[in-house]
Design an enzyme around this catalytic site. Structure first.
Site, mmCIF file in Angstrom:
data_model
loop_
_atom_site.group_PDB
_atom_site.id
_atom_site.type_symbol
_atom_site.label_atom_id
_atom_site.label_comp_id
_atom_site.label_asym_id
_atom_site.label_seq_id
_atom_site.Cartn_x
_atom_site.Cartn_y
_atom_site.Cartn_z
ATOM 1 N N GLU A 1 7.513 -22.185 7.644
ATOM 2 C CA GLU A 1 7.762 -21.110 8.805
ATOM 3 C C GLU A 1 9.075 -21.827 9.495
ATOM 4 O OE1 GLU A 1 5.172 -21.500 12.416
ATOM 5 O OE2 GLU A 1 4.019 -20.518 10.616
ATOM 6 N N GLU B 1 0.861 -1.260 0.091
ATOM 7 C CA GLU B 1 -0.042 -0.033 0.085
ATOM 8 C C GLU B 1 0.888 1.330 0.122
ATOM 9 O OE1 GLU B 1 -2.637 -0.815 3.326
ATOM 10 O OE2 GLU B 1 -4.033 -1.685 1.982
#
Length: 271
Positions: free
Chosen positions: A112, A81
């Protein structure tokens, strides 16, 4: 000191399946209201990390977010953004998620847990000591993130983190840790809830404050935003009208010519 994951502790509520819709949404809302207060308690940790980010970006560096699952997705969201909101290059703020782009939409098993892939993912961007790396992990125990920050520390790269557990391995690894202690989730262990909300609030603070410090905001307006749709074009026209006290047609003409709110205002003032 014993490390206790408060994010994994039992919910303050039980027998959720027996609750009515009204009871569930009211309970979730009650829990959510505690999150901004938890963030407030961490402001003293947020400020020095933002200062480091501002310094490095002013010196030509970049900001990297690293995480897995929800945490990784939130970092990518915040990074993605920045270009449309502040008109900065795509590679100024970069979000990296364990498992790569596929993991943005679909969980990638065991991604992960890698203790080597995080640094490899950073190396693909030619990471250097000009940059800042912020690890995001609600648990504070994600190997992918911790191992990457450990390598960054050895390479004299500034490291920070956002976690929701006190004294976690991630906090002890990061040079500038942020700990937002939100307590047990409404749904036990579901850290996409309060923990995710807390991380989003902190990420908003980091990039918005940084961009203001970098001069990407004028007054309270996004004068460098990308004009990628009609809504943003109309917002830009109104900003120019209000700033220069001119008509809509004059503001539209300036924007059409200069393609940017800041440039339009500057030219409108003869600067």
């Amino acid at each position: 000191m014993t490390f206790i994951k408060t994010t994994e502790q039992d919910s303050n509520y039980n027998n959720l399946e027996n609750m009515s819709i009204n009871e569930v949404i009211n309970a979730i809302n009650k829990e959510d209201q505690t999150v901004p207060l938890a963030v407030e308690k961490a402001l003293y940790q947020i400020e020095p990390l933002v200062a480091q980010v501002v310094h490095k970006l002013k010196s030509g560096g970049r900001l990297f977010y690293m995480g897995a699952g929800t945490s990784g997705r939130l970092g990518i969201l915040d990074a993605s953004e920045c270009p449309p909101t502040f008109g900065v290059p795509q590679n100024l703020v970069i979000g990296i998620i364990a498992g790569g782009d596929l993991a943005i939409r679909k969980a990638v098993e065991n991604a992960e847990d890698s203790t080597t892939q995080g640094w490899k993912d950073l190396e693909a961007y030619k990471i250097s000591d000009k940059d800042v790396v912020i690890g995001i992990a609600a648990s504070g125990t994600t190997p992918y993130v911790i191992s990457a920050l450990e390598k960054c520390n050895k390479q004299h790269i500034i490291t920070g983190c956002i976690t929701c557990n006190k004294n976690s391995p991630l906090s002890q690894t990061a040079q500038f840790p942020i700990e937002v202690i939100v307590g047990p989730e409404f749904l036990t262990g579901s850290s996409r809830m309060k923990a995710g909300t807390a991380q989003k609030l902190v990420l908003n603070m980091i990039t918005t404050t940084t961009m203001i410090q970098l001069g990407k905001v004028k007054g309270n307006k996004m004068v460098d935003m990308q004009l990628s749709n009609d809504k943003l074009v109309n917002r830009a026209i109104k900003m120019i009208m209000n700033e220069l006290n001119i008509s809509e047609s004059e503001a539209t003409a300036l924007l059409h010519k200069h393609k940017n709110v800041r440039n339009s205002i500057n030219h409108g003032r003869g600067e």
